[in-house]
Design an enzyme around this catalytic site. Structure first.
Site, PDB file in Angstrom:
ATOM      1  N   PRO A  66       0.851  -1.197   0.000  1.00 29.75           N
ATOM      2  CA  PRO A  66       0.000   0.000   0.000  1.00 29.75           C
ATOM      3  C   PRO A  66       0.887   1.248   0.000  1.00 29.75           C
ATOM      4  O   PRO A  66       1.926   1.274   0.670  1.00 29.75           O
ATOM      5  CB  PRO A  66      -0.777  -0.106   1.317  1.00 29.75           C
ATOM      6  CG  PRO A  66      -0.608  -1.518   1.774  1.00 29.75           C
ATOM      7  CD  PRO A  66       0.673  -2.011   1.187  1.00 29.75           C
ATOM      8  N   HIS A  67       0.495   2.253  -0.765  1.00 24.85           N
ATOM      9  CA  HIS A  67       1.334   3.443  -0.847  1.00 24.85           C
ATOM     10  C   HIS A  67       0.507   4.676  -1.185  1.00 24.85           C
ATOM     11  O   HIS A  67      -0.585   4.567  -1.727  1.00 24.85           O
ATOM     12  CB  HIS A  67       2.449   3.258  -1.877  1.00 24.85           C
ATOM     13  CG  HIS A  67       1.952   2.907  -3.239  1.00 24.85           C
ATOM     14  ND1 HIS A  67       1.661   1.611  -3.602  1.00 24.85           N
ATOM     15  CD2 HIS A  67       1.660   3.668  -4.321  1.00 24.85           C
ATOM     16  CE1 HIS A  67       1.234   1.591  -4.862  1.00 24.85           C
ATOM     17  NE2 HIS A  67       1.214   2.823  -5.313  1.00 24.85           N
TER      18      HIS A  67
END
Length: 148
Positions: A66-67
């Site tokens: 996730p980013h």
């Protein structure tokens, strides 16, 4: 930025999270990133969730990265989480995710963002490394394996 240079302090690693959903997992990652960055947890969660809404950050083989980019961030921040059980994360291979490495970068850090994601993805593409990350018993060993 090399893997060894990634800002992943021990306090930003959670092993054997009892989370059972993508939402709970992102909330835990946001909490750790809030502690290390000073950015409000809710804001980090919203940024990560908004990115997931565009398409899953699961890479397959039980891994997700996730980013998000945040304008109020001064420098890159990373957190890692290993869940006790596989989490449904819309992975391309349909496999539940147990290893999460979350990355936040300043809004201006487009190239750095892509380089970090590429390095993490390449590291986590290694079967033997993933197995070790799933089995290691302590945070320092997990961190060392991931960043070496």
């Amino acid at each position: 930025m090399t893997m060894a240079a990634l800002p992943l302090p021990a306090k930003a690693i959670l092993l054997d999270s009892p989370a059972t959903s993508a939402v709970a997992t992102l909330e835990q990652l946001a909490e750790m990133l809030s502690v290390t960055t000073g950015v409000e947890r809710k804001h980090i969660y919203q940024a990560l969730a908004a990115r997931e809404a565009q398409g899953s950050t699961a890479l397959g083989s039980g891994v997700a990265v996730p980013h998000a980019r945040l304008s109020e961030l001064a420098s890159t921040a990373v957190a890692a989480l290993r869940s006790l059980q596989p989490i449904e994360f819309s992975a391309p291979d349909g496999v539940g995710v147990r290893i999460f490495v979350a990355v936040l970068v300043p809004a201006s850090g487009t190239l750095e963002h892509l380089e970090i994601l590429s390095r993490i993805a390449a590291r986590l593409a290694q079967d033997d490394l993933r197995q070790q990350l799933l089995q290691v018993a302590d945070v320092d060993s997990f961190r060392s394996l991931l960043l070496t």
